[in-house]
Design a protein around this motif. Structure first.
Motif, PDB file in Angstrom:
ATOM      1  N   ALA A  62      -5.169 160.164  16.863  1.00 34.32           N
ATOM      2  CA  ALA A  62      -5.850 160.589  18.088  1.00 34.32           C
ATOM      3  C   ALA A  62      -6.446 159.373  18.794  1.00 34.32           C
ATOM      4  CB  ALA A  62      -6.921 161.620  17.766  1.00 34.32           C
ATOM      5  N   LEU A  63      -5.577 158.522  19.326  1.00 37.98           N
ATOM      6  CA  LEU A  63      -6.034 157.309  19.998  1.00 37.98           C
ATOM      7  C   LEU A  63      -6.218 157.551  21.492  1.00 37.98           C
ATOM      8  CD1 LEU A  63      -5.007 156.041  17.325  1.00 37.98           C
ATOM      9  CD2 LEU A  63      -4.357 154.083  18.684  1.00 37.98           C
ATOM     10  N   GLN A  64      -7.278 157.000  22.020  1.00 38.13           N
ATOM     11  CA  GLN A  64      -7.545 157.032  23.458  1.00 38.13           C
ATOM     12  C   GLN A  64      -7.710 155.586  23.911  1.00 38.13           C
ATOM     13  OE1 GLN A  64      -7.934 159.796  25.597  1.00 38.13           O
ATOM     14  NE2 GLN A  64      -8.075 158.300  27.219  1.00 38.13           N
ATOM     15  N   PHE A  65      -6.791 155.113  24.742  1.00 39.21           N
ATOM     16  CA  PHE A  65      -6.872 153.745  25.247  1.00 39.21           C
ATOM     17  C   PHE A  65      -7.619 153.736  26.568  1.00 39.21           C
ATOM     18  CE2 PHE A  65      -3.257 153.547  22.398  1.00 39.21           C
ATOM     19  CZ  PHE A  65      -3.537 152.385  21.702  1.00 39.21           C
ATOM     20  N   LEU A  66      -8.494 152.763  26.726  1.00 40.58           N
ATOM     21  CA  LEU A  66      -9.284 152.601  27.940  1.00 40.58           C
ATOM     22  C   LEU A  66      -8.993 151.213  28.499  1.00 40.58           C
ATOM     23  CD1 LEU A  66     -12.491 154.028  26.321  1.00 40.58           C
ATOM     24  CD2 LEU A  66     -10.987 155.233  27.897  1.00 40.58           C
ATOM     25  N   PRO A  67      -7.923 151.109  29.301  1.00 39.04           N
ATOM     26  CA  PRO A  67      -7.541 149.787  29.792  1.00 39.04           C
ATOM     27  C   PRO A  67      -8.310 149.373  31.045  1.00 39.04           C
ATOM     28  CG  PRO A  67      -5.898 151.393  30.436  1.00 39.04           C
ATOM     29  CD  PRO A  67      -6.931 152.121  29.619  1.00 39.04           C
ATOM     30  N   ILE A  68      -8.676 148.114  31.082  1.00 41.75           N
ATOM     31  CA  ILE A  68      -9.190 147.481  32.292  1.00 41.75           C
ATOM     32  C   ILE A  68      -8.216 146.338  32.576  1.00 41.75           C
ATOM     33  CG2 ILE A  68     -11.064 146.186  33.365  1.00 41.75           C
ATOM     34  CD1 ILE A  68     -12.991 147.679  31.509  1.00 41.75           C
ATOM     35  N   GLN A  69      -7.439 146.498  33.629  1.00 39.51           N
ATOM     36  CA  GLN A  69      -6.397 145.528  33.938  1.00 39.51           C
ATOM     37  C   GLN A  69      -6.787 144.665  35.128  1.00 39.51           C
ATOM     38  OE1 GLN A  69      -2.307 147.089  33.660  1.00 39.51           O
ATOM     39  NE2 GLN A  69      -3.291 149.093  33.448  1.00 39.51           N
ATOM     40  N   MET A  81      -0.626 148.346  23.093  1.00 41.08           N
ATOM     41  CA  MET A  81      -0.939 149.754  22.863  1.00 41.08           C
ATOM     42  C   MET A  81       0.104 150.440  21.973  1.00 41.08           C
ATOM     43  SD  MET A  81      -2.999 150.962  26.272  1.00 41.08           S
ATOM     44  CE  MET A  81      -1.838 150.472  27.519  1.00 41.08           C
ATOM     45  N   PRO A  82       1.417 150.215  22.170  1.00 40.83           N
ATOM     46  CA  PRO A  82       2.373 150.813  21.222  1.00 40.83           C
ATOM     47  C   PRO A  82       2.195 150.286  19.794  1.00 40.83           C
ATOM     48  CG  PRO A  82       3.502 150.161  23.218  1.00 40.83           C
ATOM     49  CD  PRO A  82       2.108 149.616  23.306  1.00 40.83           C
ATOM     50  N   TYR A  83       1.902 148.992  19.657  1.00 36.75           N
ATOM     51  CA  TYR A  83       1.685 148.407  18.334  1.00 36.75           C
ATOM     52  C   TYR A  83       0.468 149.035  17.651  1.00 36.75           C
ATOM     53  CZ  TYR A  83       0.389 145.097  14.717  1.00 36.75           C
ATOM     54  OH  TYR A  83       0.030 144.541  13.520  1.00 36.75           O
ATOM     55  N   LEU A  84      -0.640 149.127  18.372  1.00 36.56           N
ATOM     56  CA  LEU A  84      -1.841 149.717  17.785  1.00 36.56           C
ATOM     57  C   LEU A  84      -1.639 151.194  17.440  1.00 36.56           C
ATOM     58  CD1 LEU A  84      -4.714 148.085  19.858  1.00 36.56           C
ATOM     59  CD2 LEU A  84      -4.027 147.578  17.511  1.00 36.56           C
ATOM     60  N   SER A  85      -0.908 151.908  18.286  1.00 39.99           N
ATOM     61  CA  SER A  85      -0.615 153.319  17.994  1.00 39.99           C
ATOM     62  C   SER A  85       0.141 153.445  16.674  1.00 39.99           C
ATOM     63  CB  SER A  85       0.214 153.938  19.119  1.00 39.99           C
ATOM     64  OG  SER A  85      -0.523 153.985  20.314  1.00 39.99           O
ATOM     65  N   LEU A  86       1.122 152.605  16.474  1.00 36.27           N
ATOM     66  CA  LEU A  86       1.905 152.636  15.238  1.00 36.27           C
ATOM     67  C   LEU A  86       1.056 152.222  14.037  1.00 36.27           C
ATOM     68  CD1 LEU A  86       4.667 153.041  13.924  1.00 36.27           C
ATOM     69  CD2 LEU A  86       5.139 150.647  14.404  1.00 36.27           C
ATOM     70  N   ALA A  87       0.278 151.156  14.199  1.00 38.85           N
ATOM     71  CA  ALA A  87      -0.550 150.674  13.089  1.00 38.85           C
ATOM     72  C   ALA A  87      -1.579 151.721  12.669  1.00 38.85           C
ATOM     73  CB  ALA A  87      -1.240 149.367  13.485  1.00 38.85           C
ATOM     74  N   PHE A  88      -2.274 152.307  13.625  1.00 38.38           N
ATOM     75  CA  PHE A  88      -3.278 153.316  13.282  1.00 38.38           C
ATOM     76  C   PHE A  88      -2.635 154.584  12.717  1.00 38.38           C
ATOM     77  CE2 PHE A  88      -6.307 151.033  16.154  1.00 38.38           C
ATOM     78  CZ  PHE A  88      -7.327 150.885  15.231  1.00 38.38           C
TER      79      PHE A  88
END
Length: 86
Positions: A53-60, A39-46
């Motif tokens: 305006a990223l919204q992460f929807l995790p299923i752990q 998630m930190p990597y994708l936030s930086l890349a995007f």
């Protein structure tokens, strides 16, 4: 990306981005098996291309869910998207 005297600026107009992340293990909170790197990597890349305006929807811990629990987790993630978009 456009270079300015101050910094590089993403060229895309910011808009909501929904990212579904599923994992067999746990990657956030007290029970995390390993640190969350995705998630930190994708936030930086995007953000580097202008999308912030990223919204992460995790299923752990999907490896520990039975079929009904997995369907419930998926439905909750979809409800979260609907609630956020409307």
């Amino acid at each position: 990306m456009k270079s300015t005297p101050v910094a590089k600026v993403g060229m895309l107009r910011d808009r909501p981005i929904f990212v579904g992340v599923t994992s067999g293990g746990v990657f956030t909170g007290d029970r995390a098996n390993q640190p969350d790197f995705l998630m930190p990597y994708l936030s930086l890349a995007f953000s580097s291309i202008g999308l912030k305006a990223l919204q992460f929807l995790p299923i752990q811990a999907a490896a520990f869910l039975d079929r009904d629990q997995t369907a419930l987790a998926r439905d909750r993630a979809l409800e979260e998207i609907d609630r956020t978009v409307i």
